[in-house]
Every structure is written in structure tokens, then in C-alpha cells.
Design an enzyme around this catalytic site. Sequence first.
Site, PDB file in Angstrom:
ATOM      1  N   HIS A 194       3.810  71.545  40.430  1.00 58.08           N
ATOM      2  CA  HIS A 194       4.755  70.580  39.631  1.00 58.08           C
ATOM      3  C   HIS A 194       4.131  69.340  39.529  1.00 58.08           C
ATOM      4  O   HIS A 194       3.074  68.923  40.256  1.00 58.08           O
ATOM      5  CB  HIS A 194       5.724  70.853  40.632  1.00 58.08           C
ATOM      6  CG  HIS A 194       7.416  70.063  39.981  1.00 58.08           C
ATOM      7  ND1 HIS A 194       6.892  68.605  40.416  1.00 58.08           N
ATOM      8  CD2 HIS A 194       8.215  70.354  39.705  1.00 58.08           C
ATOM      9  CE1 HIS A 194       7.882  68.318  39.446  1.00 58.08           C
ATOM     10  NE2 HIS A 194       8.931  68.792  39.184  1.00 58.08           N
ATOM     11  N   GLY A 247      15.533  69.743  37.380  1.00 58.34           N
ATOM     12  CA  GLY A 247      15.162  69.418  38.770  1.00 58.34           C
ATOM     13  C   GLY A 247      16.973  68.366  39.035  1.00 58.34           C
ATOM     14  O   GLY A 247      17.784  69.381  39.467  1.00 58.34           O
ATOM     15  N   GLY A 248      17.142  66.798  38.698  1.00 57.16           N
ATOM     16  CA  GLY A 248      18.143  66.057  38.941  1.00 57.16           C
ATOM     17  C   GLY A 248      19.523  66.829  38.505  1.00 57.16           C
ATOM     18  O   GLY A 248      20.615  67.049  40.242  1.00 57.16           O
ATOM     19  N   GLY A 277      13.264  63.273  35.391  1.00 53.58           N
ATOM     20  CA  GLY A 277      13.435  61.881  35.769  1.00 53.58           C
ATOM     21  C   GLY A 277      13.433  61.106  35.031  1.00 53.58           C
ATOM     22  O   GLY A 277      13.925  60.132  36.132  1.00 53.58           O
ATOM     23  N   ASN A 314      15.075  72.401  40.915  1.00 48.12           N
ATOM     24  CA  ASN A 314      14.201  72.537  41.741  1.00 48.12           C
ATOM     25  C   ASN A 314      14.792  71.464  43.358  1.00 48.12           C
ATOM     26  O   ASN A 314      15.073  70.247  41.873  1.00 48.12           O
ATOM     27  CB  ASN A 314      12.819  71.675  40.924  1.00 48.12           C
ATOM     28  CG  ASN A 314      12.203  70.464  42.108  1.00 48.12           C
ATOM     29  OD1 ASN A 314      12.535  71.430  42.981  1.00 48.12           O
ATOM     30  ND2 ASN A 314      10.701  69.897  41.107  1.00 48.12           N
ATOM     31  N   TRP A 315      15.260  71.289  44.045  1.00 47.78           N
ATOM     32  CA  TRP A 315      15.522  70.583  44.593  1.00 47.78           C
ATOM     33  C   TRP A 315      14.900  69.046  45.785  1.00 47.78           C
ATOM     34  O   TRP A 315      15.442  68.131  45.455  1.00 47.78           O
ATOM     35  CB  TRP A 315      16.336  71.136  46.288  1.00 47.78           C
ATOM     36  CG  TRP A 315      17.807  71.318  45.520  1.00 47.78           C
ATOM     37  CD1 TRP A 315      18.326  71.797  44.244  1.00 47.78           C
ATOM     38  CD2 TRP A 315      18.833  72.516  45.966  1.00 47.78           C
ATOM     39  NE1 TRP A 315      19.624  72.341  44.251  1.00 47.78           N
ATOM     40  CE2 TRP A 315      19.746  73.373  45.787  1.00 47.78           C
ATOM     41  CE3 TRP A 315      18.676  72.472  47.738  1.00 47.78           C
ATOM     42  CZ2 TRP A 315      20.906  73.594  46.347  1.00 47.78           C
ATOM     43  CZ3 TRP A 315      19.540  72.940  48.342  1.00 47.78           C
ATOM     44  CH2 TRP A 315      20.534  74.081  47.672  1.00 47.78           C
ATOM     45  N   LYS A 316      13.696  69.225  44.828  1.00 48.76           N
ATOM     46  CA  LYS A 316      12.428  68.261  45.448  1.00 48.76           C
ATOM     47  C   LYS A 316      12.583  67.609  47.038  1.00 48.76           C
ATOM     48  O   LYS A 316      13.493  68.338  47.364  1.00 48.76           O
ATOM     49  CB  LYS A 316      12.934  67.098  44.208  1.00 48.76           C
ATOM     50  CG  LYS A 316      12.505  67.210  43.644  1.00 48.76           C
ATOM     51  CD  LYS A 316      12.804  66.455  42.085  1.00 48.76           C
ATOM     52  CE  LYS A 316      13.033  66.784  41.111  1.00 48.76           C
ATOM     53  NZ  LYS A 316      11.696  66.316  39.744  1.00 48.76           N
ATOM     54  N   SER A 333      15.098  66.459  32.087  1.00 48.51           N
ATOM     55  CA  SER A 333      15.476  66.003  31.751  1.00 48.51           C
ATOM     56  C   SER A 333      17.136  66.989  31.018  1.00 48.51           C
ATOM     57  O   SER A 333      17.594  66.272  30.165  1.00 48.51           O
ATOM     58  CB  SER A 333      14.968  64.395  31.139  1.00 48.51           C
ATOM     59  OG  SER A 333      14.961  63.728  31.658  1.00 48.51           O
ATOM     60  N   GLU A 388       4.395  66.302  40.672  1.00 49.89           N
ATOM     61  CA  GLU A 388       4.630  65.689  41.115  1.00 49.89           C
ATOM     62  C   GLU A 388       3.659  65.650  42.095  1.00 49.89           C
ATOM     63  O   GLU A 388       2.956  65.070  43.068  1.00 49.89           O
ATOM     64  CB  GLU A 388       5.855  65.550  41.673  1.00 49.89           C
ATOM     65  CG  GLU A 388       7.133  64.970  41.084  1.00 49.89           C
ATOM     66  CD  GLU A 388       8.285  64.689  40.609  1.00 49.89           C
ATOM     67  OE1 GLU A 388       8.753  65.425  41.819  1.00 49.89           O
ATOM     68  OE2 GLU A 388      10.103  64.626  39.828  1.00 49.89           O
ATOM     69  N   GLU A 394       6.257  71.630  30.975  1.00 47.00           N
ATOM     70  CA  GLU A 394       8.035  69.931  31.755  1.00 47.00           C
ATOM     71  C   GLU A 394       6.066  68.972  31.097  1.00 47.00           C
ATOM     72  O   GLU A 394       5.685  68.452  32.208  1.00 47.00           O
ATOM     73  CB  GLU A 394       7.336  70.475  33.275  1.00 47.00           C
ATOM     74  CG  GLU A 394       8.285  71.230  33.674  1.00 47.00           C
ATOM     75  CD  GLU A 394       9.187  70.679  35.210  1.00 47.00           C
ATOM     76  OE1 GLU A 394      10.282  70.903  35.444  1.00 47.00           O
ATOM     77  OE2 GLU A 394       8.511  70.522  35.963  1.00 47.00           O
TER      78      GLU A 394
HETATM   79  C1  PEP Z   1      11.693  69.205  37.587  1.00 47.54           C
HETATM   80  O1  PEP Z   1      12.480  68.610  39.163  1.00 47.54           O
HETATM   81  O2  PEP Z   1      11.131  69.851  37.158  1.00 47.54           O
HETATM   82  C2  PEP Z   1      12.289  68.259  36.427  1.00 47.54           C
HETATM   83  C3  PEP Z   1      12.299  68.579  35.337  1.00 47.54           C
HETATM   84  O3  PEP Z   1      12.819  67.367  37.004  1.00 47.54           O
HETATM   85  P1  PEP Z   1      14.853  66.427  36.085  1.00 47.54           P
HETATM   86  O4  PEP Z   1      15.390  67.600  35.235  1.00 47.54           O
HETATM   87  O5  PEP Z   1      14.951  65.887  37.163  1.00 47.54           O
HETATM   88  O6  PEP Z   1      14.019  65.910  34.929  1.00 47.54           O
END
Ligand code: PEP
Length: 252
Positions: free
Chosen positions: A96, A235-236, A174, A10-12, A214, A98, A168
Site C-alpha cells: 500500500h 479506504g475512508g 484520502g 481497507n480500514w487502515k 477516494s 502508505e 491507487e
Molecule cells: C486506501 O486506503 O487504499 C484508499 C483508497 O483510501 P481512500 O478510499 O480513503 O482514498
Amino acid sequence: MSRKPFLAGNWKMFKTGEEAVSFIGQFKSVTSSLTDRDVALAVPATALEAAAKAASGSPLIIGAQNLHWEKEGAYTGEISAQMIKATGATMVIIGHSERRQYFGDTDDKVAKKLGAALWTGLVPVVCVGENLSDRESGRTMDVLSSQVKGSLAGVNPAEAHKVVLAYEPVWAIGTGKSATEGMAQEVHVFLRRQLKEILGPQVADQIRIIYGGSVKPENAANILAQSEIDGLLVGGASLLVEPFTKIVSSPC
Ligand code: PEP
């Protein structure tokens, strides 16, 4: 029941179309040798078309990060499932944390978005997760039960098996603080039980439940080794080719 692992990035709100094309140019050959799993990237709306074109001819799935449930209309700034599909993308993330936290995505809205995604033929990745105060006050399972029931309310039973459910925990997104494998497995077992109650055992057994929060190259394999964890949402660590390649290549 064996379910095909689903590993998604997920590039956000990161990467332009040009940057997406450069990433996919380096990454897509990795997916050609990983035929035992689905590998996907959810890119910003502005990069969808370029990303879908760059990935074509490879098994890499390209998806969006949100959608509106109406086909078209006076909804400034929104995009519909049909518009996403027209770019060549085939997947969409829904609900999500966010979106739930900053943009008012409620379970009702998630359910409507899910209906639109399925109707249009997009693979929906529906996200649920408790926040830190829910976990600390022992309300994790209640919160998740209510999110799953609300988000899947009214789903067409004939299409429900296409849903990918992403667990999640909000406190793990994050933050660098991943759930332990044991914690994640416990929740996934609970979510599978919830799905059985809502959709019946046959459909519930086909739904992939993936973990996000994470995930890094260092913890991916241990998380994936859990019997009820069918994949990852990253994500990251999906923003750079090398760590994401390591993650999606982990034993499943
Ligand atoms: C996400 O954005 O869905 C996520 C899991 O982010 P991260 O891996 O950075 O915690």
C-alpha cells in the site's frame, strides 16, 4: 474474459476488535446476496481473529494490511503470512502506498511479501500508484511499469492468476480527489498490457485489476462501469456500514 469483481475495504489503523465485530455483525448479511462478486475487509492485525470469527459462515473475506515475508524470527512488531492465516483471515494487502511512503516498502520487499502470501495461500492485493509529481511530469506509466515489474518479480507463474492488482494513484488516496473514470480506465488498460508482457496473456487475463482512491457511494458505479476496472479498494468510505454497503452493492 469475465473476471469476478473484487470489492475491498481497507480500514487502515482504525477499529478495535470489538468495533470490527460490531461492524461485521451489521454488514455480513449484505455479502450473502452478492454472490457474483468477492467482498473483503482488510482490518488491523489486532482485529484479525475476532473479525474472521465474526465473518465466518458468510462469504465476507477478511484480510490483513501487511505481512513479513519470513515465517518467523527476530522481527519485532512484524507478523508473518502463517500467523495471518492462523487467525482465519485469507487475504493480505501488500505494498500500500502508505507502507511504501512511511515504512520503507520497496518493490523488492513487496515481491518477497507477495511470494510469502502466495506460498501460504493468502489472496494478495498488490498496490501500485504514481504520486502527484509523477503524474504532473508525465511519468505515470513509467513509474507504474517499474512498480509492477519490481513487485511481481519472481512470482510463481502457476500462482500469479491469484494476484489482485490495485491501482491507487497516491494523490487520490484520502484526498477526496478521485481519478476520473477515463483516467483510471487508461491506466488499467496499460497495466493489463504490462501483465501480459510479464506473465503472458492467459495469466494476465485472469488477474483482477481494481481501482482505489477516494471511492464513495456517489462515484463507485461510474468507476465500476469501465471495462478494465474489476473492482475497488476503499479506504475512508469502508469505515461506516451504510456507505460501504452502497459501494459493494453497486452494479458491476
Ligand atoms: C486506501 O486506503 O487504499 C484508499 C483508497 O483510501 P481512500 O478510499 O480513503 O482514498
